[in-house]
Scaffold this motif. Structure first.
Motif, PDB file in Angstrom:
ATOM      1  N   MET A   1       2.584 -12.286 -24.907  1.00 34.87           N
ATOM      2  CA  MET A   1       3.894 -12.734 -24.436  1.00 34.87           C
ATOM      3  C   MET A   1       4.519 -11.713 -23.483  1.00 34.87           C
ATOM      4  O   MET A   1       5.132 -12.086 -22.473  1.00 34.87           O
ATOM      5  CB  MET A   1       4.812 -12.975 -25.627  1.00 34.87           C
ATOM      6  CG  MET A   1       4.410 -14.166 -26.485  1.00 34.87           C
ATOM      7  SD  MET A   1       4.347 -15.727 -25.574  1.00 34.87           S
ATOM      8  CE  MET A   1       6.077 -16.001 -25.240  1.00 34.87           C
ATOM      9  N   VAL A   2       4.371 -10.434 -23.782  1.00 27.54           N
ATOM     10  CA  VAL A   2       4.887  -9.411 -22.861  1.00 27.54           C
ATOM     11  C   VAL A   2       4.150  -9.472 -21.530  1.00 27.54           C
ATOM     12  O   VAL A   2       4.757  -9.371 -20.445  1.00 27.54           O
ATOM     13  CB  VAL A   2       4.771  -8.017 -23.502  1.00 27.54           C
ATOM     14  CG1 VAL A   2       5.093  -6.929 -22.475  1.00 27.54           C
ATOM     15  CG2 VAL A   2       5.705  -7.902 -24.693  1.00 27.54           C
TER      16      VAL A   2
ATOM     17  N   LEU B   1      11.339 -23.080 -33.970  1.00 29.60           N
ATOM     18  CA  LEU B   1      11.818 -23.590 -32.689  1.00 29.60           C
ATOM     19  C   LEU B   1      11.327 -22.750 -31.513  1.00 29.60           C
ATOM     20  O   LEU B   1      11.176 -23.256 -30.404  1.00 29.60           O
ATOM     21  CB  LEU B   1      13.356 -23.635 -32.692  1.00 29.60           C
ATOM     22  CG  LEU B   1      14.002 -24.599 -33.692  1.00 29.60           C
ATOM     23  CD1 LEU B   1      15.515 -24.483 -33.626  1.00 29.60           C
ATOM     24  CD2 LEU B   1      13.553 -26.024 -33.403  1.00 29.60           C
ATOM     25  N   ALA B   2      11.073 -21.463 -31.732  1.00 30.07           N
ATOM     26  CA  ALA B   2      10.605 -20.605 -30.641  1.00 30.07           C
ATOM     27  C   ALA B   2       9.228 -21.037 -30.157  1.00 30.07           C
ATOM     28  O   ALA B   2       8.903 -20.895 -28.964  1.00 30.07           O
ATOM     29  CB  ALA B   2      10.574 -19.153 -31.099  1.00 30.07           C
ATOM     30  N   VAL B   3       8.416 -21.579 -31.051  1.00 28.01           N
ATOM     31  CA  VAL B   3       7.089 -22.048 -30.642  1.00 28.01           C
ATOM     32  C   VAL B   3       7.218 -23.267 -29.740  1.00 28.01           C
ATOM     33  O   VAL B   3       6.540 -23.379 -28.713  1.00 28.01           O
ATOM     34  CB  VAL B   3       6.240 -22.359 -31.888  1.00 28.01           C
ATOM     35  CG1 VAL B   3       4.885 -22.936 -31.474  1.00 28.01           C
ATOM     36  CG2 VAL B   3       6.037 -21.103 -32.719  1.00 28.01           C
ATOM     37  N   TYR B   4       8.106 -24.191 -30.107  1.00 29.29           N
ATOM     38  CA  TYR B   4       8.320 -25.362 -29.250  1.00 29.29           C
ATOM     39  C   TYR B   4       8.912 -24.963 -27.897  1.00 29.29           C
ATOM     40  O   TYR B   4       8.565 -25.524 -26.853  1.00 29.29           O
ATOM     41  CB  TYR B   4       9.235 -26.356 -29.960  1.00 29.29           C
ATOM     42  CG  TYR B   4       8.647 -26.937 -31.221  1.00 29.29           C
ATOM     43  CD1 TYR B   4       7.581 -27.826 -31.160  1.00 29.29           C
ATOM     44  CD2 TYR B   4       9.138 -26.585 -32.468  1.00 29.29           C
ATOM     45  CE1 TYR B   4       7.027 -28.357 -32.320  1.00 29.29           C
ATOM     46  CE2 TYR B   4       8.600 -27.116 -33.632  1.00 29.29           C
ATOM     47  CZ  TYR B   4       7.536 -28.001 -33.549  1.00 29.29           C
ATOM     48  OH  TYR B   4       6.995 -28.526 -34.697  1.00 29.29           O
ATOM     49  N   LEU B   5       9.801 -23.979 -27.933  1.00 28.75           N
ATOM     50  CA  LEU B   5      10.339 -23.468 -26.667  1.00 28.75           C
ATOM     51  C   LEU B   5       9.241 -22.832 -25.822  1.00 28.75           C
ATOM     52  O   LEU B   5       9.247 -22.936 -24.585  1.00 28.75           O
ATOM     53  CB  LEU B   5      11.449 -22.459 -26.952  1.00 28.75           C
ATOM     54  CG  LEU B   5      12.151 -21.837 -25.746  1.00 28.75           C
ATOM     55  CD1 LEU B   5      12.804 -22.913 -24.881  1.00 28.75           C
ATOM     56  CD2 LEU B   5      13.191 -20.811 -26.188  1.00 28.75           C
ATOM     57  N   GLY B   6       8.301 -22.173 -26.476  1.00 34.19           N
ATOM     58  CA  GLY B   6       7.177 -21.597 -25.738  1.00 34.19           C
ATOM     59  C   GLY B   6       6.303 -22.652 -25.100  1.00 34.19           C
ATOM     60  O   GLY B   6       5.830 -22.482 -23.964  1.00 34.19           O
TER      61      GLY B   6
ATOM     62  N   VAL C   1      10.942 -15.694 -21.899  1.00 28.06           N
ATOM     63  CA  VAL C   1      11.649 -14.508 -22.385  1.00 28.06           C
ATOM     64  C   VAL C   1      12.422 -14.834 -23.658  1.00 28.06           C
ATOM     65  O   VAL C   1      12.419 -14.061 -24.634  1.00 28.06           O
ATOM     66  CB  VAL C   1      12.585 -13.962 -21.289  1.00 28.06           C
ATOM     67  CG1 VAL C   1      13.450 -12.841 -21.831  1.00 28.06           C
ATOM     68  CG2 VAL C   1      11.786 -13.472 -20.096  1.00 28.06           C
ATOM     69  N   ALA C   2      13.086 -15.998 -23.672  1.00 23.21           N
ATOM     70  CA  ALA C   2      13.841 -16.392 -24.865  1.00 23.21           C
ATOM     71  C   ALA C   2      12.919 -16.591 -26.060  1.00 23.21           C
ATOM     72  O   ALA C   2      13.222 -16.164 -27.183  1.00 23.21           O
ATOM     73  CB  ALA C   2      14.639 -17.660 -24.576  1.00 23.21           C
TER      74      ALA C   2
ATOM     75  N   LEU D   1      13.269 -14.455 -29.617  1.00 23.97           N
ATOM     76  CA  LEU D   1      13.796 -15.169 -30.782  1.00 23.97           C
ATOM     77  C   LEU D   1      12.914 -14.949 -32.016  1.00 23.97           C
ATOM     78  O   LEU D   1      11.683 -14.859 -31.898  1.00 23.97           O
ATOM     79  CB  LEU D   1      13.899 -16.659 -30.485  1.00 23.97           C
ATOM     80  CG  LEU D   1      15.028 -17.084 -29.534  1.00 23.97           C
ATOM     81  CD1 LEU D   1      14.949 -18.578 -29.279  1.00 23.97           C
ATOM     82  CD2 LEU D   1      16.393 -16.714 -30.118  1.00 23.97           C
ATOM     83  N   PRO D   2      13.524 -14.918 -33.192  1.00 24.04           N
ATOM     84  CA  PRO D   2      12.729 -14.733 -34.425  1.00 24.04           C
ATOM     85  C   PRO D   2      12.248 -16.037 -35.047  1.00 24.04           C
ATOM     86  O   PRO D   2      11.656 -15.994 -36.132  1.00 24.04           O
ATOM     87  CB  PRO D   2      13.731 -14.032 -35.356  1.00 24.04           C
ATOM     88  CG  PRO D   2      15.050 -14.560 -34.935  1.00 24.04           C
ATOM     89  CD  PRO D   2      14.967 -14.801 -33.445  1.00 24.04           C
ATOM     90  N   HIS D   3      12.475 -17.155 -34.402  1.00 21.75           N
ATOM     91  CA  HIS D   3      12.152 -18.443 -35.020  1.00 21.75           C
ATOM     92  C   HIS D   3      10.721 -18.879 -34.688  1.00 21.75           C
ATOM     93  O   HIS D   3      10.486 -19.976 -34.176  1.00 21.75           O
ATOM     94  CB  HIS D   3      13.147 -19.508 -34.548  1.00 21.75           C
ATOM     95  CG  HIS D   3      14.578 -19.191 -34.862  1.00 21.75           C
ATOM     96  ND1 HIS D   3      15.324 -18.336 -34.090  1.00 21.75           N
ATOM     97  CD2 HIS D   3      15.372 -19.609 -35.877  1.00 21.75           C
ATOM     98  CE1 HIS D   3      16.550 -18.240 -34.592  1.00 21.75           C
ATOM     99  NE2 HIS D   3      16.602 -19.012 -35.685  1.00 21.75           N
ATOM    100  N   TRP D   4       9.750 -18.032 -34.997  1.00 24.20           N
ATOM    101  CA  TRP D   4       8.359 -18.410 -34.802  1.00 24.20           C
ATOM    102  C   TRP D   4       7.786 -19.056 -36.062  1.00 24.20           C
ATOM    103  O   TRP D   4       7.009 -19.994 -35.981  1.00 24.20           O
ATOM    104  CB  TRP D   4       7.532 -17.170 -34.422  1.00 24.20           C
ATOM    105  CG  TRP D   4       7.712 -16.776 -32.993  1.00 24.20           C
ATOM    106  CD1 TRP D   4       8.811 -16.221 -32.437  1.00 24.20           C
ATOM    107  CD2 TRP D   4       6.769 -16.929 -31.936  1.00 24.20           C
ATOM    108  NE1 TRP D   4       8.630 -15.997 -31.092  1.00 24.20           N
ATOM    109  CE2 TRP D   4       7.372 -16.427 -30.746  1.00 24.20           C
ATOM    110  CE3 TRP D   4       5.472 -17.415 -31.859  1.00 24.20           C
ATOM    111  CZ2 TRP D   4       6.723 -16.409 -29.523  1.00 24.20           C
ATOM    112  CZ3 TRP D   4       4.817 -17.390 -30.624  1.00 24.20           C
ATOM    113  CH2 TRP D   4       5.441 -16.902 -29.475  1.00 24.20           C
ATOM    114  N   ARG D   5       8.181 -18.533 -37.179  1.00 27.14           N
ATOM    115  CA  ARG D   5       7.761 -19.099 -38.469  1.00 27.14           C
ATOM    116  C   ARG D   5       9.001 -19.253 -39.340  1.00 27.14           C
ATOM    117  O   ARG D   5       9.752 -18.283 -39.520  1.00 27.14           O
ATOM    118  CB  ARG D   5       6.735 -18.197 -39.173  1.00 27.14           C
ATOM    119  CG  ARG D   5       5.375 -18.136 -38.498  1.00 27.14           C
ATOM    120  CD  ARG D   5       4.470 -17.156 -39.246  1.00 27.14           C
ATOM    121  NE  ARG D   5       3.110 -17.156 -38.741  1.00 27.14           N
ATOM    122  CZ  ARG D   5       2.677 -16.386 -37.770  1.00 27.14           C
ATOM    123  NH1 ARG D   5       3.508 -15.553 -37.159  1.00 27.14           N
ATOM    124  NH2 ARG D   5       1.421 -16.432 -37.375  1.00 27.14           N
ATOM    125  N   CYS D   6       9.196 -20.434 -39.872  1.00 32.75           N
ATOM    126  CA  CYS D   6      10.327 -20.710 -40.759  1.00 32.75           C
ATOM    127  C   CYS D   6       9.803 -21.100 -42.140  1.00 32.75           C
ATOM    128  O   CYS D   6       8.736 -21.719 -42.255  1.00 32.75           O
ATOM    129  CB  CYS D   6      11.204 -21.827 -40.198  1.00 32.75           C
ATOM    130  SG  CYS D   6      11.932 -21.438 -38.600  1.00 32.75           S
TER     131      CYS D   6
END
Length: 246
Positions: free
Chosen positions: A84-85, A162-167, A22-23, A27-32
């Motif tokens: 993801m949903v 970071l959202a990708v690593y969290l995924g 869910v996080a 989160l918007p940190h998929w691409r930086c």
């Protein structure tokens, strides 16, 4: 008791994976933004997520804007949203089913349906983990492909956020938790409730024949034949006569 602890371990791992999924979705940190070549200005950083695009300033100010049109997004981002949903919804379903099937809950206590419910919850967690893993892997491939594209300008290249690593971490937790739940349900033996023994009717008492044999017929004439006392006037018995004593 050991099987209950294993089920709790699998459920906690899967729950952590669900929270991480869910996080990562929000989160918007998929691409930086990548600082390469002529793009060496670090005063601002651009981040793109599944739902919004943000700009970070060196002064500590965040400015985010939601995507207003779904159809205007690239197809890979639309697919990532849907996956993801779907992963989050599958995890919610898995949590509900697993809670009903765990031994530490009172739902259907002692029933044979407990083990299939835990198995179903574990399979749902596995599906949720696979969906999340597919999404982050797809995004990683797109980012790396665009990064090494020589025809793409440096200002339009991004790095993995970071959202990708969290995924990735969330997908691994969901997969591990689902496997533990499936393993615990496959080795569990359902406990049946002790059934009350019905009181069997006592055997009937032995049949006693109370009928007495019939009494012989009563013949008063025959019974008094030999009990009459001979009179003096009548003839004597045994061949004696009265004239012999006169």
């Amino acid at each position: 008791m050991a099987n209950t602890a294993v089920q709790l371990l699998g459920f906690v791992l899967s729950l952590l994976g669900f929270v991480g999924t869910v996080a990562a979705t929000l989160l918007p940190h998929w691409r930086c933004s990548a600082y390469i070549g002529s793009n060496i200005i670090t005063a601002t950083a651009y981040m793109k997520g599944l739902w919004m695009e943000c700009v970070w300033h060196s002064t500590g100010i965040y400015q985010c804007e939601l995507y207003r049109s779904l159809l205007a997004l690239p197809q890979d981002m639309q697919a990532a949203r849907a996956l993801m949903v779907l992963s989050c919804v599958t995890s919610v379903l898995a949590i509900v089913v697993s809670v009903m099937g765990m031994k530490c809950t009172y739902f259907a206590q002692g029933s044979l349906i407990k083990s299939p419910l835990v198995m179903s919850g574990g399979i749902c967690f596995l599906c949720a983990g696979l969906l999340c893993l597919t999404t982050v892997s797809w995004t990683t491939n797109d980012v790396i492909t665009d990064f090494y594209d020589p025809f793409l300008p440096s200002g339009m290249k991004y790095e993995i956020g970071l959202a990708v690593y969290l995924g990735y971490a969330s997908a691994c937790l969901s997969l591990c938790g689902g496997l533990v739940l499936c393993w615990s349900s496959s080795g569990a033996r359902p406990q049946r409730r002790p059934q009350r023994q019905r009181s069997q009717p006592s055997s009937p008492p032995p049949y006693i024949n109370n009928t007495c044999p019939a009494a012989p017929p009563y013949n008063p004439t025959e019974a008094l034949k030999g009990n009459r006392a001979p009179s003096l006037c009548s003839a004597s018995s045994s061949g004696y006569r009265l004239n012999n004593y006169v």
